[in-house]
Design a protein around this motif. Structure first.
Motif, PDB file in Angstrom:
ATOM      1  N   ALA A  19     -10.561  -6.090   5.178  1.00 12.30           N
ATOM      2  CA  ALA A  19      -9.571  -5.523   4.304  1.00 12.30           C
ATOM      3  C   ALA A  19      -8.168  -4.740   5.366  1.00 12.30           C
ATOM      4  O   ALA A  19      -7.323  -4.797   4.300  1.00 12.30           O
ATOM      5  CB  ALA A  19     -10.874  -4.160   4.006  1.00 12.30           C
ATOM      6  N   LEU A  20      -8.429  -4.553   6.189  1.00  7.32           N
ATOM      7  CA  LEU A  20      -6.840  -4.849   7.196  1.00  7.32           C
ATOM      8  C   LEU A  20      -6.364  -5.281   8.877  1.00  7.32           C
ATOM      9  O   LEU A  20      -7.791  -5.446   8.881  1.00  7.32           O
ATOM     10  CB  LEU A  20      -6.715  -2.463   7.896  1.00  7.32           C
ATOM     11  CG  LEU A  20      -6.665  -2.075   6.103  1.00  7.32           C
ATOM     12  CD1 LEU A  20      -6.946  -0.222   7.003  1.00  7.32           C
ATOM     13  CD2 LEU A  20      -5.798  -1.813   5.479  1.00  7.32           C
ATOM     14  N   VAL A 212      10.654  11.494  -3.016  1.00 12.84           N
ATOM     15  CA  VAL A 212       9.503  13.067  -2.132  1.00 12.84           C
ATOM     16  C   VAL A 212       9.887  12.206  -0.682  1.00 12.84           C
ATOM     17  O   VAL A 212       9.669  13.187   0.086  1.00 12.84           O
ATOM     18  CB  VAL A 212       8.845  13.586  -1.882  1.00 12.84           C
ATOM     19  CG1 VAL A 212       8.855  14.106  -3.320  1.00 12.84           C
ATOM     20  CG2 VAL A 212       7.599  12.123  -2.621  1.00 12.84           C
ATOM     21  N   SER A 213       9.791  11.227  -0.121  1.00 14.17           N
ATOM     22  CA  SER A 213       9.806  10.627   0.598  1.00 14.17           C
ATOM     23  C   SER A 213      10.640  10.121   1.953  1.00 14.17           C
ATOM     24  O   SER A 213      12.417   9.918   1.061  1.00 14.17           O
ATOM     25  CB  SER A 213       8.403   9.143   1.078  1.00 14.17           C
ATOM     26  OG  SER A 213       9.244   8.454   0.836  1.00 14.17           O
ATOM     27  N   ASP A 214      10.225  10.169   3.254  1.00 14.98           N
ATOM     28  CA  ASP A 214      11.620   9.836   4.392  1.00 14.98           C
ATOM     29  C   ASP A 214      10.699   8.711   4.680  1.00 14.98           C
ATOM     30  O   ASP A 214      12.624   8.285   5.569  1.00 14.98           O
ATOM     31  CB  ASP A 214      10.978  11.171   4.899  1.00 14.98           C
ATOM     32  CG  ASP A 214      11.031  12.626   5.215  1.00 14.98           C
ATOM     33  OD1 ASP A 214      12.256  12.805   4.645  1.00 14.98           O
ATOM     34  OD2 ASP A 214      10.144  13.017   4.806  1.00 14.98           O
ATOM     35  N   GLN A 215      10.009   8.105   4.569  1.00 15.88           N
ATOM     36  CA  GLN A 215       9.428   6.654   5.250  1.00 15.88           C
ATOM     37  C   GLN A 215       8.191   6.411   4.720  1.00 15.88           C
ATOM     38  O   GLN A 215       8.063   7.160   3.295  1.00 15.88           O
ATOM     39  CB  GLN A 215       9.187   6.788   6.819  1.00 15.88           C
ATOM     40  CG  GLN A 215       8.379   5.427   6.632  1.00 15.88           C
ATOM     41  CD  GLN A 215       7.825   5.578   8.546  1.00 15.88           C
ATOM     42  OE1 GLN A 215       8.659   5.670   9.529  1.00 15.88           O
ATOM     43  NE2 GLN A 215       6.569   5.333   8.651  1.00 15.88           N
ATOM     44  N   VAL A 216       9.051   4.970   4.148  1.00 16.27           N
ATOM     45  CA  VAL A 216       7.758   4.490   3.040  1.00 16.27           C
ATOM     46  C   VAL A 216       7.674   3.097   4.107  1.00 16.27           C
ATOM     47  O   VAL A 216       8.135   2.255   4.997  1.00 16.27           O
ATOM     48  CB  VAL A 216       8.980   3.771   2.202  1.00 16.27           C
ATOM     49  CG1 VAL A 216       8.127   2.958   1.066  1.00 16.27           C
ATOM     50  CG2 VAL A 216       9.714   4.551   0.964  1.00 16.27           C
ATOM     51  N   ALA A 217       5.767   2.767   3.732  1.00 13.32           N
ATOM     52  CA  ALA A 217       5.062   1.320   4.534  1.00 13.32           C
ATOM     53  C   ALA A 217       4.785   0.724   3.033  1.00 13.32           C
ATOM     54  O   ALA A 217       4.331   1.260   2.106  1.00 13.32           O
ATOM     55  CB  ALA A 217       4.527   2.080   4.950  1.00 13.32           C
ATOM     56  N   PHE A 218       5.111  -0.527   2.997  1.00 10.16           N
ATOM     57  CA  PHE A 218       4.666  -1.679   1.217  1.00 10.16           C
ATOM     58  C   PHE A 218       3.990  -2.030   2.218  1.00 10.16           C
ATOM     59  O   PHE A 218       3.632  -2.935   3.425  1.00 10.16           O
ATOM     60  CB  PHE A 218       5.508  -1.884   1.274  1.00 10.16           C
ATOM     61  CG  PHE A 218       5.617  -3.278   0.389  1.00 10.16           C
ATOM     62  CD1 PHE A 218       5.165  -2.890  -0.388  1.00 10.16           C
ATOM     63  CD2 PHE A 218       6.236  -4.340   0.960  1.00 10.16           C
ATOM     64  CE1 PHE A 218       4.262  -4.173  -1.280  1.00 10.16           C
ATOM     65  CE2 PHE A 218       5.575  -4.928   0.113  1.00 10.16           C
ATOM     66  CZ  PHE A 218       5.039  -5.307  -1.277  1.00 10.16           C
ATOM     67  N   LEU A 219       2.364  -1.953   1.908  1.00 14.29           N
ATOM     68  CA  LEU A 219       1.284  -2.742   2.186  1.00 14.29           C
ATOM     69  C   LEU A 219       1.087  -3.893   1.239  1.00 14.29           C
ATOM     70  O   LEU A 219       0.847  -3.442  -0.365  1.00 14.29           O
ATOM     71  CB  LEU A 219      -0.049  -2.085   2.429  1.00 14.29           C
ATOM     72  CG  LEU A 219      -0.046  -1.403   3.589  1.00 14.29           C
ATOM     73  CD1 LEU A 219       0.519  -0.140   3.817  1.00 14.29           C
ATOM     74  CD2 LEU A 219      -1.389  -1.517   4.249  1.00 14.29           C
ATOM     75  N   MET A 220       0.726  -5.153   1.587  1.00 11.14           N
ATOM     76  CA  MET A 220      -0.023  -6.343   0.462  1.00 11.14           C
ATOM     77  C   MET A 220      -1.299  -6.959   0.651  1.00 11.14           C
ATOM     78  O   MET A 220      -0.953  -7.213   2.274  1.00 11.14           O
ATOM     79  CB  MET A 220       1.137  -6.863   0.014  1.00 11.14           C
ATOM     80  CG  MET A 220       0.442  -7.669  -1.415  1.00 11.14           C
ATOM     81  SD  MET A 220       2.338  -8.698  -1.690  1.00 11.14           S
ATOM     82  CE  MET A 220       1.364  -9.638  -3.259  1.00 11.14           C
ATOM     83  N   ASN A 221      -2.347  -6.959   0.388  1.00  9.94           N
ATOM     84  CA  ASN A 221      -3.287  -7.976   1.185  1.00  9.94           C
ATOM     85  C   ASN A 221      -3.949  -6.949   2.713  1.00  9.94           C
ATOM     86  O   ASN A 221      -4.291  -8.997   3.161  1.00  9.94           O
ATOM     87  CB  ASN A 221      -3.299  -9.091   0.754  1.00  9.94           C
ATOM     88  CG  ASN A 221      -2.435  -9.398  -1.040  1.00  9.94           C
ATOM     89  OD1 ASN A 221      -3.685  -8.942  -1.582  1.00  9.94           O
ATOM     90  ND2 ASN A 221      -2.585 -10.041  -1.180  1.00  9.94           N
ATOM     91  N   GLY A 222      -3.503  -6.392   2.339  1.00  8.38           N
ATOM     92  CA  GLY A 222      -4.559  -5.944   3.737  1.00  8.38           C
ATOM     93  C   GLY A 222      -3.318  -6.133   5.101  1.00  8.38           C
ATOM     94  O   GLY A 222      -3.635  -5.837   6.434  1.00  8.38           O
TER      95      GLY A 222
END
Length: 251
Positions: A19-20, A212-222
């Motif tokens: 899954a990851l 609201v965020s300072d950092q963003v992480a974009f995940l897709m399909n694990g």
């Protein structure tokens, strides 16, 4: 900028299903990181790895390293109660316990063995103030926490998480079950708390992430597709697929 948590080549398997897929991500101290991506991309799975809430799932295997202040949280003989004191959790649905506001907020302190009544009272008041729910509860501390509105319950849950002074607070879509006014109040609360606490938040609401965020992480399909400062990610993402997602072309 100090990174309070780091995820290094983390893979998670449910049986034969991975899954990851080798996630690498650092979380800066006293900042809010938003985990975004389509449903089923692994956001909540990753979040739950950060305080070992996946441990009780059958046939699960986690490899790689997750470090809190440089220490591996998956090391043998780790005290899970101590870990979850340091890495608190606020869930999608407000989850106050079926007893008073005071006892909800004091719960973690009592589990940790704190017996000083004056200290407990002080922490309860401080935490309710930090979670912007003191004025609404100060005259009703003995009232059942479940009698309050959904937005109020969620802020009581945030106060409960803050009472033990965690290093990190995990938020799993904390406003998705709330009305717009309550959601806005939670966002304002989080904005005010970022100078004292580190937050890691799963959200499907891209406008919320941008606010609201300072950092963003974009995940897709694990997979972790990319991460960066919120401004960089929303204004000039490096990858076309990120741009497509942020502009609503899928997801």
């Amino acid at each position: 900028m100090k990174n309070i948590m780091e995820v290094k080549n983390v893979r998670l398997n449910y049986g034969d299903y991975e899954a990851l897929h080798g996630i690498n991500l650092a979380f800066p101290e006293q900042k809010l990181t938003a985990l975004i991506g389509p449903s089923g991309c692994g956001k909540s799975t990753l979040l739950r790895c950060l305080n070992r809430m996946n441990d009780d799932i059958d046939n699960i295997k986690i490899t790689g390293d997750i470090l809190l202040d440089g220490q591996d949280i998956y090391r043998p003989h780790l005290d899970l109660v101590e870990l979850r004191k340091n890495v608190g959790m606020v869930f999608q649905q407000p989850t106050p316990f079926p007893f008073s506001v005071f006892d909800n907020v004091a719960y973690g302190l009592k589990v940790a063995g704190v017996k000083d009544k004056e200290l407990i009272e002080q922490r309860v008041e401080e935490s309710l103030k930090q979670a912007a729910i003191w004025e609404e509860t100060k005259d009703s501390l003995n009232r059942n926490a479940q009698d309050f509105s959904g937005g109020q319950q969620q802020r009581i849950c945030i106060a409960r998480a803050l009472a033990v002074r965690p290093a990190v607070v995990l938020l799993d879509e904390p406003t998705s079950a709330l009305d717009p006014i309550s959601s806005s109040e939670i966002e304002e609360t989080l904005m005010g708390l970022k100078t004292k606490y580190t937050f890691i938040m799963v959200t499907h609401n891209l406008q919320q992430a941008s606010r609201v965020s300072d950092q963003v992480a974009f995940l897709m399909n694990g997979d972790l597709i990319e991460s960066g400062s919120t401004e960089e990610m929303f204004v000039a993402p490096k990858k076309e697929i990120t741009s497509n997602y942020l502009n609503g072309r899928f997801g």
